[in-house]
Write a protein that holds these residues in place. Structure first.
Motif, mmCIF file in Angstrom:
data_model
loop_
_atom_site.group_PDB
_atom_site.id
_atom_site.type_symbol
_atom_site.label_atom_id
_atom_site.label_comp_id
_atom_site.label_asym_id
_atom_site.label_seq_id
_atom_site.Cartn_x
_atom_site.Cartn_y
_atom_site.Cartn_z
ATOM 1 N N LEU A 259 44.412 3.428 49.185
ATOM 2 C CA LEU A 259 44.317 2.416 50.242
ATOM 3 C C LEU A 259 43.262 2.805 51.283
ATOM 4 O O LEU A 259 42.526 1.937 51.792
ATOM 5 N N PHE B 121 39.356 -7.035 48.646
ATOM 6 C CA PHE B 121 40.219 -6.036 49.253
ATOM 7 C C PHE B 121 41.693 -6.411 49.046
ATOM 8 O O PHE B 121 42.503 -5.580 48.649
ATOM 9 N N LEU C 51 39.921 2.113 49.797
ATOM 10 C CA LEU C 51 39.720 0.665 49.766
ATOM 11 C C LEU C 51 39.330 0.140 51.155
ATOM 12 O O LEU C 51 38.412 -0.691 51.285
ATOM 13 N N GLN D 230 42.704 -5.943 45.298
ATOM 14 C CA GLN D 230 42.859 -4.527 44.937
ATOM 15 C C GLN D 230 44.072 -3.897 45.625
ATOM 16 O O GLN D 230 44.772 -3.079 45.038
ATOM 17 N N LYS D 231 44.317 -4.293 46.867
ATOM 18 C CA LYS D 231 45.462 -3.775 47.604
ATOM 19 C C LYS D 231 46.765 -4.183 46.905
ATOM 20 O O LYS D 231 47.687 -3.375 46.761
#
Length: 100
Positions: A73, A90, A76, A93-94
């Motif tokens: 995280l 973002f 990211l 992907q999170k």
């Protein structure tokens, strides 16, 4: 009296023969059952040795270690701050990292 002796001797011979035959049959059956028991024990031992280990319990989805998730995280977030990732990328992907 000779008939009585003959009858007793005859009865004794028959009883002795019957006893001998019975003893042989018992020994034969005992040997047969002992062999069968030995085979059963060998089969059980073989099955025990071939027993497969129980399957492992699968881990739950998204059950990564806390440090690994936190590091992903952070990376990211840095990529988003640098402008490499858009807000949509973002967020996608999170969600993958957090398992949702």
């Amino acid at each position: 009296m000779p008939g009585l002796v003959r009858g007793v001797a005859r009865t004794a011979a028959i009883a002795g023969t019957a006893s001998a035959v019975s003893g042989r049959v018992q020994r034969r059956q005992a040997a047969k059952f002992a062999e069968k028991d030995a085979q059963t024990a060998a089969q059980r031992q073989q099955a025990y040795q071939q027993q497969v280990a129980p399957p492992e319990v699968p881990t739950q989805r998204g059950a990564t270690s806390g440090g690994d998730t936190l590091q992903q995280l952070k990376t990211l977030g840095e990529l988003r701050a640098q402008g490499v990732l858009t807000e949509e990328e973002f967020a996608t992907q999170k969600a993958k990292i957090l398992g949702g």
